[in-house]
Design a protein around this motif. Structure first.
Motif, PDB file in Angstrom:
ATOM      1  N   PRO A   8       0.811  -1.233   0.000  1.00  0.00           N
ATOM      2  CA  PRO A   8       0.000   0.000   0.000  1.00  0.00           C
ATOM      3  C   PRO A   8       0.842   1.281   0.000  1.00  0.00           C
ATOM      4  CG  PRO A   8      -0.002  -0.996   2.185  1.00  0.00           C
ATOM      5  CD  PRO A   8       0.663  -1.983   1.274  1.00  0.00           C
ATOM      6  N   TYR A   9       2.110   1.175   0.398  1.00  0.00           N
ATOM      7  CA  TYR A   9       2.979   2.359   0.466  1.00  0.00           C
ATOM      8  C   TYR A   9       3.574   2.717  -0.895  1.00  0.00           C
ATOM      9  CZ  TYR A   9       6.110  -1.645   0.804  1.00  0.00           C
ATOM     10  OH  TYR A   9       6.712  -2.840   0.565  1.00  0.00           O
ATOM     11  N   TYR A  34       3.022   6.332   5.585  1.00  0.00           N
ATOM     12  CA  TYR A  34       4.024   5.263   5.649  1.00  0.00           C
ATOM     13  C   TYR A  34       5.430   5.863   5.769  1.00  0.00           C
ATOM     14  CZ  TYR A  34       0.019   2.751   3.842  1.00  0.00           C
ATOM     15  OH  TYR A  34      -1.237   2.241   3.686  1.00  0.00           O
ATOM     16  N   PRO A  35       6.371   5.115   6.319  1.00  0.00           N
ATOM     17  CA  PRO A  35       7.747   5.645   6.452  1.00  0.00           C
ATOM     18  C   PRO A  35       8.483   5.624   5.109  1.00  0.00           C
ATOM     19  CG  PRO A  35       7.638   3.412   7.319  1.00  0.00           C
ATOM     20  CD  PRO A  35       6.235   3.760   6.901  1.00  0.00           C
ATOM     21  N   ALA A  56      16.515   2.962   2.302  1.00  0.00           N
ATOM     22  CA  ALA A  56      16.930   1.565   2.434  1.00  0.00           C
ATOM     23  C   ALA A  56      17.099   0.891   1.077  1.00  0.00           C
ATOM     24  CB  ALA A  56      15.913   0.809   3.271  1.00  0.00           C
ATOM     25  N   ASN A  57      16.495   1.482   0.043  1.00  0.00           N
ATOM     26  CA  ASN A  57      16.562   0.866  -1.287  1.00  0.00           C
ATOM     27  C   ASN A  57      17.492   1.585  -2.250  1.00  0.00           C
ATOM     28  OD1 ASN A  57      14.599  -1.527  -1.533  1.00  0.00           O
ATOM     29  ND2 ASN A  57      13.455  -0.008  -0.359  1.00  0.00           N
ATOM     30  N   GLN A  58      18.335   2.460  -1.706  1.00  0.00           N
ATOM     31  CA  GLN A  58      19.351   3.086  -2.560  1.00  0.00           C
ATOM     32  C   GLN A  58      20.474   2.090  -2.802  1.00  0.00           C
ATOM     33  OE1 GLN A  58      18.826   6.267  -3.964  1.00  0.00           O
ATOM     34  NE2 GLN A  58      16.886   5.597  -3.085  1.00  0.00           N
ATOM     35  N   SER A  98       9.966  -1.193   9.234  1.00  0.00           N
ATOM     36  CA  SER A  98       8.643  -1.624   9.693  1.00  0.00           C
ATOM     37  C   SER A  98       7.618  -0.539   9.393  1.00  0.00           C
ATOM     38  CB  SER A  98       8.676  -1.905  11.192  1.00  0.00           C
ATOM     39  OG  SER A  98       7.344  -1.982  11.672  1.00  0.00           O
ATOM     40  N   LEU A  99       6.491  -0.956   8.845  1.00  0.00           N
ATOM     41  CA  LEU A  99       5.441   0.025   8.551  1.00  0.00           C
ATOM     42  C   LEU A  99       4.899   0.641   9.836  1.00  0.00           C
ATOM     43  CD1 LEU A  99       3.411  -1.576   5.610  1.00  0.00           C
ATOM     44  CD2 LEU A  99       5.381  -0.036   5.530  1.00  0.00           C
ATOM     45  N   ASP A 100       5.149  -0.055  10.987  1.00  0.00           N
ATOM     46  CA  ASP A 100       4.706   0.477  12.279  1.00  0.00           C
ATOM     47  C   ASP A 100       5.456   1.755  12.662  1.00  0.00           C
ATOM     48  OD1 ASP A 100       2.993  -1.626  12.427  1.00  0.00           O
ATOM     49  OD2 ASP A 100       4.343  -2.887  13.620  1.00  0.00           O
TER      50      ASP A 100
END
Lengths: 297, 266
Positions: free
Chosen positions: B114-115, B166-167, B174-176, B185-187
């Motif tokens: 969903p993010y 969302y973060p 983190a995906n670079q 964590s989505l939390d």
């Protein structure tokens, strides 16, 4: 502020400027005579009136040290859509900022009813199409307030409707629109192989005074069951046959700047510098050979 | 010009639809080469492939994190659909892909991520800022507090402010390339941020609810007094002086105008 180097493009080999090389160029200031930039990369987004962005930040700094030419890939000159005024306005703004030595575009089209394919699509060569292209190039030159160069494109097909050989078409276009030509020697070779004509005939048909720049690039040979096609991929070294054709071109069009184009699968800048040196070496060798020839004769 | 118009129309039709454009797509008539047996369709197919690949690569260039998150095969699939639904409409390939986030939002099969649309919004914002003209530093020192209150501000095009549930900033980081594998964590919850450019440097700054609202309100041409009221409404202890300093030094505000003077009766 450092005064800018003169804008004139010298009759030596330059390199196509690509974003991954911006920082290396500024750090090393390599010994290359000039750079060519794809105009649209410096436009900023969506029809803004101001050009800008990180690419222009680098281009302005590179321009302090090198002459630049601006090479367009998106004007869609051959299209029957109305001439793209916002695009031309952005190009004009970029020209004002960069003061390029040369400005060029392609003999091709890329849009229908405002939908763009962002590719250099082939034209049929007829009197009707010639008249259309002459109008479009003339209008572009009027709006930019300067002469431009038109480049011959590569193609993988020929239209049955064509009645004029490609080389006669480009010469007539330059003469009637009062523009100059950017001869892409690789495109001539690719088309000669794909459409079975003698590439030297193309070169010999073009009056020397019309040519202000030459392009050199690598292409891919693809073999299918039905035959062989040369695809203009700009992703590798210039092949030997194209170097030979370049020799013939230099001999015919003396003192013309050449450009190494490499757009995908980009190697380190050093590889492009070597290609540019090779182009200069070929041009120097041809000039010397002609001098020797004159001595003997 | 009708012949050329017709030829370009049918050429374009094939590029867009390929052989699916009908049982026997209407294509321009081509010359047969004496040295090969290529069918017209095969030659045209090269242009169709170039078209799809170049637009797909342009999209992947703007959205590398989306590409990484959904994987190559799915990205190809979604890119092909996007190209069909949202054609390129300028001669500058960098303009292409502006509606990709909304497109992902409605795209079947991505419900588990969903993010994703908000990550795409971040990537488009980065792309916009990359190509935007840098703002100018404002000098507000000549203005007193009373004058400030009634000003409206112009925001620079070199910054984009966004919020997400969302973060997304952590997901993006983190995906670079070259990042060590981490778990986000989505939390961790949502984020408000601004993307902006200083010369060659593109920066992300986290924003408090108050500062985010202040920028958002100024962007709607509200007066500074109104924007402050809005900011304090969502964050009672928002430090307006610090916020204004941030807006000026980051060149988020680019210009200002005085309110139109009330017409005087003499």
């Amino acid at each position: 502020m450092i005064p800018r180097i003169n804008s004139d493009i010298p009759a030596r080999a330059g390199i196509g400027l690509r974003a991954p090389h911006f920082e290396t160029v500024l750090e090393q200031l390599p010994d290359v005579a000039w750079f060519e930039a794809h105009s649209e990369n410096y436009f900023g987004l969506a029809h803004g009136d101001r050009v800008g962005g990180k690419p222009l930040y680098y281009l302005e700094r590179i321009r302090e040290h090198y002459p630049l030419s601006l090479h367009g890939v998106g004007l869609s000159l051959g299209s029957v859509d109305p001439l793209n005024r916002p695009h031309l306005k952005q190009l004009k703004n970029l020209i004002d900022v960069i003061e390029p030595g040369l400005v060029s575009e392609h003999l091709s089209w890329s849009s229908v009813n405002g939908r763009y394919f962002n590719d250099l699509l082939p034209m049929p060569y007829t009197e009707e199409v010639l008249a259309h292209m002459v109008n479009r190039v003339s209008a572009t030159q009027d709006l930019l307030g300067r002469q431009i160069l038109i480049e011959n494109a590569s193609s993988y097909l020929e239209f049955s409707a064509s009645t004029i050989p490609e080389w006669e078409f480009v010469v007539a276009l330059a003469q009637q629109a009062d523009c100059k030509l950017l001869l892409d020697v690789n495109n001539i070779y690719v088309n000669a192989m794909n459409h079975m004509f003698d590439p030297l005939l193309f070169l010999q048909s073009v009056p020397a005074e019309l040519v202000q720049e030459i392009h050199l690039a690598g292409h891919t040979t693809k073999t299918f069951e039905e035959g062989v096609l040369r695809i203009d991929t700009h992703d590798q070294l210039v092949c030997d046959a194209v170097w030979s054709l370049y020799g013939a071109a230099v001999s015919r069009f003396a003192d013309v700047p050449a450009l190494i184009e490499w757009d995908s699968n980009l190697p380190p800048l050093a590889v492009l510098l070597e290609e540019a040196q090779r182009a200069d070496a070929v041009a120097g060798f041809v000039a010397n050979a002609e001098e020797r020839h004159e001595h003997i004769a | 010009m009708n012949t050329l118009r017709e030829q370009q129309r049918s050429f374009a039709q094939f590029i867009v639809n390929g052989e699916d454009g009908g049982d026997a797509p209407e294509t321009p008539v081509l010359k047969q080469s004496p040295s090969s047996q290529f069918k017209d369709i095969q030659r045209l197919q090269i242009y169709r492939n170039n078209f799809v690949i170049s637009l797909r690569e342009a999209l992947a260039g703007v959205y590398p994190v989306i590409h990484k998150l959904v994987g190559e095969a799915f990205f190809h699939h979604v890119a092909r659909e996007y190209i069909q639904h949202h054609p390129s409409c300028t001669g500058n390939l960098h303009d292409f892909g502006d509606k990709f986030a909304d497109f992902l939002q409605a795209f079947p099969g991505l419900e588990a991520l969903p993010y994703l649309p908000d990550v795409a919004r971040l990537e488009w914002a980065y792309h916009q800022v990359f190509h935007a003209t840098e703002g100018e530093m404002l000098n507000l020192s000549a203005l007193d507090e009373k004058q400030m209150a009634s000003l409206t501000f112009e925001l620079s095009s070199h910054c984009v402010w966004l919020s997400s549930d969302y973060p997304v900033l952590r997901i993006w980081q983190a995906n670079q390339d070259g990042q060590e594998e981490t778990t986000v964590s989505l939390d961790e919850g949502g984020v408000r941020y601004v993307v902006l450019r200083h010369g060659p440097q593109i920066e992300f700054h986290l924003l408090s609810a108050g500062v985010f609202t202040l920028i958002d309100s100024l962007a709607k041409s509200n007066t500074f007094a109104q924007a402050c009221e809005d900011a304090l409404g969502v964050e009672a202890d928002c430090d307006i002086a610090v916020a204004l300093q941030f807006l000026v030094t980051q060149k988020i505000v680019n210009g200002f105008s005085h309110p139109p003077t009330a017409s005087r009766t003499t």
